[in-house]
Design an enzyme around this catalytic site. Structure first.
Site, PDB file in Angstrom:
ATOM      1  N   GLY A  89       0.975  -6.949   3.453  1.00  0.00           N
ATOM      2  CA  GLY A  89       0.958  -7.870   2.645  1.00  0.00           C
ATOM      3  C   GLY A  89       0.582  -7.532   1.114  1.00  0.00           C
ATOM      4  O   GLY A  89       0.831  -8.097   0.356  1.00  0.00           O
ATOM      5  N   GLU A  90      -0.373  -6.295   1.045  1.00  0.00           N
ATOM      6  CA  GLU A  90      -0.451  -5.912  -0.194  1.00  0.00           C
ATOM      7  C   GLU A  90       0.276  -4.538  -0.865  1.00  0.00           C
ATOM      8  O   GLU A  90       0.396  -4.811  -2.069  1.00  0.00           O
ATOM      9  CB  GLU A  90      -1.945  -5.277  -0.049  1.00  0.00           C
ATOM     10  CG  GLU A  90      -3.337  -6.491   0.273  1.00  0.00           C
ATOM     11  CD  GLU A  90      -4.621  -5.830   0.284  1.00  0.00           C
ATOM     12  OE1 GLU A  90      -4.490  -5.158   1.354  1.00  0.00           O
ATOM     13  OE2 GLU A  90      -5.479  -6.054  -0.146  1.00  0.00           O
TER      14      GLU A  90
END
Lengths: 153, 778
Positions: free
Chosen positions: B735-736
């Site tokens: 996600g990051e």
């Protein structure tokens, strides 16, 4: 309150609005059509995009009264008889949807674009969608979906 | 791994509703008798409150009620460090601090009444810069910092104690790294290079603003629908602020219109709940865009000092860094920001001697939180720009310099953790190759200057917070997932989770339904933060689905008089291995189960643990995450810089990410493409500006420029698989990581084009032009 008549997705409705009330507010509060979203309320983000007489507008800064006598189309009108439009279908198949908040507006801009220009170049697609902000996808799969819908396999 | 579902391009289960407008976000909901709310904000950046007068607002026609600090329990709370009040009491600490909340019959009345709340202030000296705030002359923002409590967790309490034993002026949190002897290292170096880098406040700015709907019940409990990444944290926080048991608070996060860390902490839910409980009416609070920008949890501005010693052969022998993060008026998730900063400031490089100090400092600005990859884009800009400076000083190719120093399988990192599944070098080589690193540069259009840049990073998957999941099989064969995880867009919950169930159970994804993020019905999950959802939910679901499968097979075995171990499932049939033609339909077994061995309910419960580490290899102090599950990445950019205007155009971009194993390629690609474009915004155009009084100057999408569809190049992505032994099916968080290396790659491409590093983000034309002038002068 003033009573106005709106033609939305082919049906005619009487709606009570305050003077100066936006079309977005009339659609959402008056007609319960919550597909169009408010992201900024200032005409910057495009989440509220609807089609009026073939042209896209930011319904958050468009007075509801101005839409009288015109044909308004919203995301709720894209599918017919429970069948998704080719663009909606392409958005689903190509992974163009993440959080989904910008998608109703994005689909209306893409629909108007393809009606105007059925075979747009990538540059024309990117320009045509530049009034709609998306923060999730980086636009890649949205552009891919519009391209796929424009050239069915 | 032989798979049927993993790796295929399956539409996510929420996509159809999201394209038809049927999906309900919190702002789309209306309850009978619902009131509309508006917050009252401070008009001073730092002031004592002498008097709050709500009488005119309360008498305003259409107003239902007003809540201030007098109406709620008189105590502080927060998530990790308890330095927050619901409503300002003795003083305000930024222009926007919440004084009161007003409920009215409609939004226009609430907005008008909020302006009638009168506050008398005694202004105090304010400070708006983190480095300045640590100086002895700076005003103290939290006078009672040393008395603050923290989350009573055995993991947080000792670190908070360390913070109190190592206080610094206005510092909410510090984290440090000490490894080897940097002074000795600098003496061994052939060249020592220093740099100072600055990044501004930027905003996650999801397109959906913060929205909360709170409904009070007769028994004193409250149900809250809210656009949050962390419903269980919201439940805990509302309960704590209002002094009620958590079982009295039910939090539902329906569809979330993007989060990016702007919604990764409880925020205005307790205010709405307090107002609903006082008025006895459901209350809806929806931020406008100006409130979203000026209040909702932006990314920390940073000032970063770095110094490295390098040998002529490219060996980095020592690095020293001092990092100031501007945390704003409360600490929010500074503990996370500082802890991650300590882990990532070194870069993913073997460096024998390290000294890193990370400070998160209170100022009179909005509270910064853990925006997607907290500390990542800031430190990547600093460290990776600095790496290219080092390469230039010793005349080495930037790719070669990185490959020489990059971590590899089995290395011991500066936190004492032995590294596994390290795809860093593959990522570097791939990203460089994709932009033609070894080929000659193409000429730019209209005489533009062309540059290429490279950057790499490591990033963590959050550890230590668990996830529960249930998998039940309906009588018609539908498979239900019930979990506390949140779907804020990434696809972990509605895209990847159904694939895991389908793979394990031999059913089609279309047979799966997801019921998520409702604290009233689902088992706990910490939230959609820290790249952790697929990692944790994947493990929990694998357990739950295998448990459900065992129950299904036991039922089938009883029906067809076979041994459960001999059975298999395919194409909706359960059969004895080798004789698929004699099978029994899945749905028939599901239908019979409640009347045979019992309803099929599988359970799973998992928590990602921090990998072991040995402090003799390095010392990280004041950090919540000393070791971590790690992801690796590299990105590369080609830019054209207009020599007349300084305008930067990214013409080619590649992103290579080590994801361990890609369960759902469409979702992984979506994270990479979306994260990199968000990173391009930070690199090129995004910044929140303030005037001298701490008032935000550009709280709108007109003045805060995020990338448009026509601004961005296609992102060429490469998914590197390294099979992480700790991850579900070998996977890692994604996600990051895609937002982390982008700033460095673009900054280095610009430097390659103009011959000098630009040391402040974003890379605005005027800054690029100013940097070009320094080259001409030389």
């Amino acid at each position: 309150m003033i009573t106005i008549t709106l033609n939305v997705n082919g049906a005619t409705h009487k709606v009570n609005v305050r003077p100066g009330e936006s079309l977005l507010s009339a659609l959402r509060l008056g007609l319960g059509l919550t597909g169009a979203k408010e992201g900024c309320g200032e005409g910057d983000c495009g989440a509220c995009t609807v089609i009026i007489d073939g042209r896209t507008v930011d319904s958050c800064i468009y007075p509801a009264g101005e839409a009288q006598g015109k044909k308004v189309r919203t995301v709720e009108g894209l599918a017919s008889n429970g069948k998704l439009s080719p663009l909606q279908e392409a958005f689903v198949e190509h992974g163009a949807v993440q959080c989904g908040f910008c998608i109703p507006g994005m689909l209306m801009s893409a629909t108007a674009l393809l009606e105007r220009n059925p075979k747009p170049s990538e540059a024309a697609i990117r320009l045509g969608l530049s009034g709609n902000l998306c923060r999730c996808t980086g636009y890649a799969k949205i552009v891919e979906a519009v391209r796929a819908a424009a050239s069915p396999a | 791994m032989t798979t049927k579902v993993f790796g295929t391009r399956v539409p996510r289960l929420d996509a159809v509703d999201k394209t038809t407008g049927r999906t309900k976000f919190v702002g789309d909901m209306i309850l009978p008798g619902m009131a509309y709310a508006k917050l009252v904000h401070s008009s001073h950046p730092h002031a004592r409150i002498k008097r709050i007068d709500t009488s005119r607002a309360e008498k305003h026609p259409g107003v239902i009620g007003v809540v201030t600090h007098k109406d709620v329990p008189d105590h502080l709370h927060g998530e990790l460090i308890w330095d927050e009040r619901l409503f300002a009491k003795e003083k305000v600490r930024y222009q926007g601090d919440i004084i009161a909340i007003v409920a009215a019959e409609d939004q226009a009345t609430a907005d008008a009444a909020a302006k009638l709340v009168k506050v008398d202030y005694e202004p105090l000296k304010a400070v708006f810069d983190a480095e300045q705030a640590m100086k002895p002359s700076a005003p103290l923002i939290h006078e009672k910092w040393k008395s603050y409590a923290c989350l009573p967790s055995p993991k947080v309490m000792p670190v908070w104690q360390w913070q109190k034993e190592n206080p610094r002026r206005n510092c909410s949190w510090s984290s440090i790294v000490r490894k080897g002897d940097v002074e000795k290292g600098f003496k061994e170096a052939d060249v020592v290079v220093k740099g100072v880098y600055t990044t501004p406040m930027v905003h996650g700015s999801p397109i959906e603003n913060h929205s909360v709907l709170a409904q009070p019940h007769d028994d004193g409990s409250v149900t809250i629908w809210t656009a949050t990444q962390v419903p269980y944290v919201v439940r805990m926080t509302v309960a704590a602020f209002l002094d009620i048991p958590i079982s009295q608070v039910r939090v539902i996060a329906p569809a979330i219109g993007g989060g990016f860390g702007a919604k990764c902490q409880a925020w205005v839910e307790p205010h709405a709940a307090a107002l609903a409980r006082k008025t006895g009416r459901p209350v809806k609070l929806v931020f406008n865009r100006e409130e979203e920008f000026s209040m909702a949890q932006p990314r920390h501005p940073a000032k970063m000092y770095v110094k490295s010693g390098i040998k002529k052969d490219g060996t980095i022998v020592a690095r020293e860094a001092t990092i100031y993060f501007d945390t704003g008026f409360t600490s929010m998730l500074s503990a996370v920001q500082g802890s991650l900063g300590a882990l990532t400031a070194a870069g993913p490089y073997k460096i024998a001697n390290l000294k890193i100090d990370v400070y998160c400092v209170y100022t009179n600005k909005p509270s910064c939180s853990a925006v997607r990859g907290p500390s990542g884009p800031q430190l990547n800009f600093c460290i990776e720009s600095h790496m290219d400076e080092l390469a230039r000083k010793i005349g080495m190719d930037p790719l070669a310099l990185r490959l020489k120093n990059a971590y590899e399988e089995g290395d011991i990192a500066h936190n004492g953790q032995k590294l596994h599944a390290v795809g860093l070098k593959q990522c570097l080589v791939k990203a460089a190759e994709r932009i033609g690193w070894k080929q000659p540069k193409a000429a730019g259009g209209d005489g533009a200057l062309v540059g290429r840049g490279l950057s790499c990073a490591w990033w963590i998957t959050a550890v230590g917070f668990g996830t529960g999941a249930l998998v039940s099989i309906e009588q018609d064969g539908t498979v239900h997932i019930t979990t506390g995880t949140v779907e804020h867009g990434t696809g972990s919950t509605f895209g990847t989770a159904p694939m895991i169930v389908a793979e394990e159970l031999g059913v089609d994804v279309s047979q799966v339904r997801v019921h998520a993020s409702d604290t009233g019905i689902a088992p706990f999950d910490y939230g959609g933060v820290g790249s952790r959802t697929t990692f944790n939910l994947g493990h929990a679901l694998r357990q739950a689905t295998q448990d459900a499968r065992r129950q299904l097979m036991a039922n089938a075995a009883a029906m067809i008089e076979a041994n459960p171990d001999d059975l298999d499932i395919a194409q909706g049939m359960i059969f004895v291995k080798g004789t698929p033609e004699k099978g029994i339909p899945f749905a028939i077994v599901a239908q019979a189960a409640p009347f045979a061995l019992g309803p099929i309910v599988g359970r799973g419960s998992f928590n990602t643990m921090a990998p072991p580490f040995d402090p003799k290899y390095g010392l990280v102090e004041g950090s919540l995450f000393v070791s971590a599950q790690l992801s690796y990445a590299a990105q590369a950019a080609v830019v054209e810089v207009d020599g007349e205007t300084g305008n930067v155009k990214v013409t080619d971009f590649a992103a290579a990410h080590d994801v361990g194993y890609s369960i759902n390629p469409m979702c992984v690609e979506g994270q990479i493409e979306g994260g990199a474009v968000m990173g391009l915004g930070i690199a090129l155009s995004e910044r929140v500006g303030f005037d001298g009084e701490g008032r935000m100057q550009n709280p709108s999408f007109l003045d805060y420029k995020i990338p448009l569809c026509c601004d961005v190049p296609p992102i060429k992505f490469d998914i590197i698989e390294t099979n992480n032994i700790d991850g579900p099916y070998g996977s890692k968080g994604i996600g990051e990581p895609p937002i982390v290396p982008t700033t460095g790659a673009v900054a280095n491409a610009v430097a390659d084009a103009i011959g000098v590093q630009v040391t402040e983000l974003p890379l605005l034309p005027e800054r690029v032009l100013a940097a070009m002038k320094t080259v001409k002068k030389r």
